[in-house]
Write an enzyme that holds these catalytic residues in place. Sequence first.
Site, PDB file in Angstrom:
ATOM      1  NE  ARG A  28      -1.176   2.473   2.887  1.00 20.31           N
ATOM      2  CZ  ARG A  28      -0.612   3.568   3.395  1.00 20.31           C
ATOM      3  NH1 ARG A  28      -0.494   4.656   2.659  1.00 20.31           N
ATOM      4  NH2 ARG A  28      -0.113   3.573   4.613  1.00 20.31           N
ATOM      5  CG  HIS A 220       3.489   4.711   9.230  1.00 14.43           C
ATOM      6  ND1 HIS A 220       2.757   3.757   8.550  1.00 14.43           N
ATOM      7  CD2 HIS A 220       3.885   5.595   8.280  1.00 14.43           C
ATOM      8  CE1 HIS A 220       2.733   4.053   7.262  1.00 14.43           C
ATOM      9  NE2 HIS A 220       3.414   5.165   7.071  1.00 14.43           N
ATOM     10  CG  HIS A 222       7.378   7.629   5.535  1.00 14.11           C
ATOM     11  ND1 HIS A 222       7.228   7.188   4.249  1.00 14.11           N
ATOM     12  CD2 HIS A 222       6.166   7.440   6.129  1.00 14.11           C
ATOM     13  CE1 HIS A 222       5.990   6.754   4.071  1.00 14.11           C
ATOM     14  NE2 HIS A 222       5.311   6.899   5.189  1.00 14.11           N
ATOM     15  CB  CYS A 254       2.346  10.352   1.550  1.00 11.47           C
ATOM     16  SG  CYS A 254       0.697  11.051   1.498  1.00 11.47           S
ATOM     17  CG  ASN A 263       6.531   3.117   4.702  1.00 13.32           C
ATOM     18  OD1 ASN A 263       6.078   3.065   3.573  1.00 13.32           O
ATOM     19  ND2 ASN A 263       5.860   3.599   5.713  1.00 13.32           N
TER      20      ASN A 263
HETATM   21  P1  HMG Z   1     -13.005  14.022  -2.745  1.00 17.01           P
HETATM   22  O1  HMG Z   1     -12.301  14.278  -4.024  1.00 17.01           O
HETATM   23  O2  HMG Z   1     -12.900  15.081  -1.731  1.00 17.01           O
HETATM   24  O3  HMG Z   1     -14.544  13.898  -3.009  1.00 17.01           O
HETATM   25  O4  HMG Z   1     -12.473  12.645  -2.181  1.00 17.01           O
HETATM   26  P2  HMG Z   1     -15.545  12.738  -3.337  1.00 17.01           P
HETATM   27  O5  HMG Z   1     -15.855  11.990  -2.076  1.00 17.01           O
HETATM   28  O6  HMG Z   1     -16.659  13.387  -4.037  1.00 17.01           O
HETATM   29  O7  HMG Z   1     -14.828  11.730  -4.345  1.00 17.01           O
HETATM   30  C1  HMG Z   1     -14.269  12.104  -5.597  1.00 17.01           C
HETATM   31  C2  HMG Z   1     -14.426  10.965  -6.580  1.00 17.01           C
HETATM   32  O8  HMG Z   1     -13.839   9.787  -6.043  1.00 17.01           O
HETATM   33  C3  HMG Z   1     -15.881  10.608  -6.877  1.00 17.01           C
HETATM   34  O9  HMG Z   1     -15.927  10.115  -8.212  1.00 17.01           O
HETATM   35  C4  HMG Z   1     -16.162   9.485  -5.934  1.00 17.01           C
HETATM   36  O10 HMG Z   1     -17.176   8.625  -6.365  1.00 17.01           O
HETATM   37  C5  HMG Z   1     -14.840   8.755  -5.913  1.00 17.01           C
HETATM   38  P3  HMG Z   1     -16.564  10.984  -9.408  1.00 17.01           P
HETATM   39  O11 HMG Z   1     -17.964  11.267  -8.988  1.00 17.01           O
HETATM   40  O12 HMG Z   1     -15.710  12.231  -9.508  1.00 17.01           O
HETATM   41  O13 HMG Z   1     -16.431  10.069 -10.585  1.00 17.01           O
HETATM   42  N1  HMG Z   1     -14.606   8.044  -4.650  1.00 17.01           N
HETATM   43  C6  HMG Z   1     -14.252   6.766  -4.563  1.00 17.01           C
HETATM   44  N2  HMG Z   1     -14.058   5.824  -5.495  1.00 17.01           N
HETATM   45  C7  HMG Z   1     -13.717   4.598  -5.051  1.00 17.01           C
HETATM   46  N3  HMG Z   1     -13.529   4.294  -3.739  1.00 17.01           N
HETATM   47  C8  HMG Z   1     -13.718   5.221  -2.790  1.00 17.01           C
HETATM   48  C9  HMG Z   1     -14.096   6.515  -3.193  1.00 17.01           C
HETATM   49  N4  HMG Z   1     -14.357   7.648  -2.511  1.00 17.01           N
HETATM   50  C10 HMG Z   1     -14.656   8.577  -3.415  1.00 17.01           C
HETATM   51  N5  HMG Z   1     -13.525   4.911  -1.507  1.00 17.01           N
HETATM   52  C11 HMG Z   1     -11.336  11.155  -0.695  1.00 17.01           C
HETATM   53  C12 HMG Z   1     -12.184  12.409  -0.824  1.00 17.01           C
HETATM   54  C13 HMG Z   1     -10.938  10.987   0.743  1.00 17.01           C
HETATM   55  C14 HMG Z   1     -12.155   9.959  -1.152  1.00 17.01           C
HETATM   56  C15 HMG Z   1     -10.091  11.286  -1.631  1.00 17.01           C
HETATM   57  O14 HMG Z   1      -9.444  12.502  -1.360  1.00 17.01           O
HETATM   58  C16 HMG Z   1      -9.134  10.167  -1.443  1.00 17.01           C
HETATM   59  O15 HMG Z   1      -9.411   9.048  -1.850  1.00 17.01           O
HETATM   60  N6  HMG Z   1      -7.941  10.432  -0.843  1.00 17.01           N
HETATM   61  C17 HMG Z   1      -6.987   9.411  -0.567  1.00 17.01           C
HETATM   62  C18 HMG Z   1      -5.625   9.988  -0.499  1.00 17.01           C
HETATM   63  C19 HMG Z   1      -4.623   8.912  -0.178  1.00 17.01           C
HETATM   64  O16 HMG Z   1      -4.872   7.735  -0.354  1.00 17.01           O
HETATM   65  N7  HMG Z   1      -3.426   9.331   0.285  1.00 17.01           N
HETATM   66  C20 HMG Z   1      -2.376   8.431   0.622  1.00 17.01           C
HETATM   67  C21 HMG Z   1      -2.676   7.593   1.807  1.00 17.01           C
HETATM   68  S1  HMG Z   1      -2.383   8.391   3.372  1.00 17.01           S
HETATM   69  C22 HMG Z   1      -0.708   8.098   3.689  1.00 17.01           C
HETATM   70  O17 HMG Z   1       0.006   7.651   2.842  1.00 17.01           O
HETATM   71  C23 HMG Z   1      -0.178   8.340   5.068  1.00 17.01           C
HETATM   72  C24 HMG Z   1       0.038   7.035   5.864  1.00 17.01           C
HETATM   73  O18 HMG Z   1       0.944   6.173   5.199  1.00 17.01           O
HETATM   74  C25 HMG Z   1       0.597   7.352   7.258  1.00 17.01           C
HETATM   75  C26 HMG Z   1       1.807   8.291   7.226  1.00 17.01           C
HETATM   76  O19 HMG Z   1       2.789   8.028   6.518  1.00 17.01           O
HETATM   77  O20 HMG Z   1       1.722   9.288   7.922  1.00 17.01           O
HETATM   78  C27 HMG Z   1      -1.282   6.280   6.054  1.00 17.01           C
HETATM   79 MG    MG Z   2       3.108   6.360   5.246  1.00 16.87          MG
END
Ligand code: HMG
Ligand code: MG
Length: 310
Positions: A28, A220, A222, A254, A263
């Site tokens: 992931r 966690h 990095h 990220c 990481n």
């Molecule tokens: P949004 O753009 O604010 O608004 O998304 P939305 O909810 O209207 O969704 C936009 C579009 O995505 C729509 O499609 C939804 O249907 C679709 P459209 O109508 O435009 O065709 N959608 C989805 N599709 C499939 N599965 C879903 C889903 N949700 C919405 N679950 C949202 C808000 C949170 C969904 C978006 O911003 C998002 O997915 N963000 C994820 C960002 C991400 O994954 N970042 C990396 C992970 S975090 C990380 O790495 C840190 C970590 O490792 C810890 C650390 O290191 O600190 C965990």
């Molecule tokens: Mg991370």
Amino acid sequence: MSSVVNDRKAGGDRLTTGLIRIIEVGPRDGLQNEPGIIPTENKIAFVNALSRTGVAEIEAGSFVSPKAVPQLADSDEVFRKIERMPHVVYSALVPNERGLERARAVAAQKIAVFTAASETFAQRNIHATIRESIDRFVPVISGAKRDGMAVRGYISTAIFCPYEGRIEPARSAEVMKRLLDLGVDDISLGDTIGKASPADVRALLDTVLPHIARERVSLHFHDTYGMAVANALTAWKEYGIETFDSSAGGLGGCPHAPGASGNVATEDLIVALKASGATVPVDEEKVMAAGRQIGGTLNRPFASRLSKIS
Ligand code: HMG
Ligand code: MG
């Protein structure tokens, strides 16, 4: 060498067992920031190889918006096709109810909701304030619990934010308490940009551990500044933290943490912990082999130190 450490800060004279749990986040966190799209079958082979290393959990994918993270748009298929080992928990990142539906459809055993201690990062990463993100989690967490899934709560930028700089430990503790109130089983505190030092880790743990059993805390790290292993050793030796997130080969990053490296490499973490007397039931050679296998498809140098000498 003793496998028991003195938990002098977290629990007075309580002793820990020294048994480490590794949460492998390579499939992931490791793959979400890759510039290219990795073939689904390679991801499946990666997870299958990791399943045979001894890690406790594998974060096998992410049910976020495919527009936000196209690299993991095929997580549903990955989950359907991996060979699941009985001793491994397979989890996925879930931002909302739609994500929970997808996790449910592929029988993920555990989901991970994620927010941040920094408002700016939360806004960039999930387009929500911290409060909005937590409100969004209410039905997600209760729905997951109803279906018997375990729930992890990630707090990104728990120590440093790429936009706001240093984050006061009290802010991370506040977010953590709200997630615990909603019923998450464990908390992962993220040094998202890999800038924390052991002193920062002490300050964070001194602040959060009065509010949570350390068995429920995962760290966690990095590794941008090369301090991740030192941080993990500090957390284990001084505070009895026994769960760490890491990624094979040090993959990762990220999309909203510019310049942050991957990481901490699972194999490097294992070597350091074993050398310090911990019992780590994971085979670092097998982890390295799994990382090399996926690394071959990524076209970039392998980040782990162990891989450079063997
Ligand atoms: P949004 O753009 O604010 O608004 O998304 P939305 O909810 O209207 O969704 C936009 C579009 O995505 C729509 O499609 C939804 O249907 C679709 P459209 O109508 O435009 O065709 N959608 C989805 N599709 C499939 N599965 C879903 C889903 N949700 C919405 N679950 C949202 C808000 C949170 C969904 C978006 O911003 C998002 O997915 N963000 C994820 C960002 C991400 O994954 N970042 C990396 C992970 S975090 C990380 O790495 C840190 C970590 O490792 C810890 C650390 O290191 O600190 C965990
Ligand atoms: Mg991370």
